[in-house]
Write an enzyme that holds these catalytic residues in place. Sequence first.
Site, PDB file in Angstrom:
ATOM      1  CB  CYS A   1      -1.069   0.144   1.084  1.00 11.04           C
ATOM      2  SG  CYS A   1      -0.102  -0.205   2.780  1.00 11.04           S
TER       3      CYS A   1
ATOM      4  NE  ARG B   1      -3.762   2.334   2.565  1.00 10.29           N
ATOM      5  CZ  ARG B   1      -3.737   3.457   1.518  1.00 10.29           C
ATOM      6  NH1 ARG B   1      -4.940   3.686   1.102  1.00 10.29           N
ATOM      7  NH2 ARG B   1      -2.743   4.059   1.243  1.00 10.29           N
TER       8      ARG B   1
END
Lengths: 165, 296
Positions: B244, B249
């Site tokens: 990410c 994430r």
Amino acid sequence: MTSQSTAAQTGGAAGASAAQPSAAAAAPLAEIFEEFRAVPDQQRLKLLLDYANRLPELPEAYRENFHQMDEVLECQTPLFLATEFRDEDRTAEFFFAAPEEVPTTRGFASIIQHGLSGQSYDAILGAPMDIGEQLGMGRVIAPLRLRAVSAMFGRVRRSVEGHIS
Amino acid sequence: MSKDFSQYSNPEALVSTEWVAEHKDDENVVLLESNEDVLLYETGHIPGAHKIDWHTDLNDPVTRDFIDPEQFAAFASKLGITPESTVIFYGDKSNWWAAYALWVFTLFGHKDLRLIDGGRQKWTDEGRELTTDVPTPTPSTYPVPATRNDAEFRAYREDVLGSIGKAPLVDVRSPAEYTGEVTSAPGFEDKEGALRGGHIPTAASVPWARAANEDGTFKSREELEAIYQEEAGVGKADEVIAYCRIGERSSHTWFVLQHLLGYDKARNYDGSWTEWGNAVRLPIVVGEERGEAPAR
């Protein structure tokens, strides 16, 4: 950090008075900086939480707009900001709202509210950009996230700049 | 009706809020709350849970790297964790930061690590008990792990470069970050940015949140297979790498690939776009197409 800006102009724009001396006007914010720097790191977080709990309720007039607050997308933190300008004494008042689940955002918003709301345009524009560092939060909060408070303050500044330009 | 975790490749990696309510006081259970918002734990947490701060507890303060095995052992000991402990993570934002903390613990070889399905949001939405009392753990002696097992679960940029065209890559950022329209996440315009926008050639775009339901719980295995195996084209690959912007994430997606779908070698590229998009001479693709592996 996202926000909605609502520029509600109150009072007459005519006959703007002379600017107040910025050093005196920014005193509340300087006092908050002092308050934070006087305590050790971990207590600064507690102090920030105190401020989060002391974020004033949004006035009735803005509550309807509050529901239009931006949705949480990715890592955005929803934040509502409204500014009221009083050109007769060249001061601005800020109204913030943020959900309970983001106490850090609420804490920083509350510091800006307590430190700068009702202050003169000059004092607001003269406040240091690096509020997070001034509060001594550098070691407690990731520097990348800390810039959220600068972004929030940037938004406050831009609303004042936009109004007086 | 509670969800049947046996549908997932590793049913042991998830626990329900009901399970937590029943077992949180078990002697071998340690609850850790890991949030993006560093003050959220202080406003109230599951009774007995300790706070873990991804920034100050898991990262080296100087080098962009995680803590070393000695620091990990000291940290785990302080919280009363032993190698036999069942460590349960949960947090805000559909368990983003909880998955990140779980992934870092994985690097140190701790065996029994689990996420609360639905995280903090589900616990609070169900009106379950929260407290502001901070527990005082009885320190343990956690043996220093022999190594931090980066090779198995963590990808460096050289690994990613070598994987282009060979192993599937999953980009979990927002569509605008993937195409290169923006160089940082929405809302993060002035930070965690990169000099160049776009994605790593051949990477499929699957924003991380697609793995989660509205209530923060993970989607069913069938739904996850449709998203990752088919749509993203990961298929039955032996290896897969997720990335990410800074690796948080993608920890969430790594958890899905590793534990829910059971890929043999799922790795998280924590350097992610803040490394790739700032590095000199690394290949980048702009736009919606995944792009081709560059000729070498």
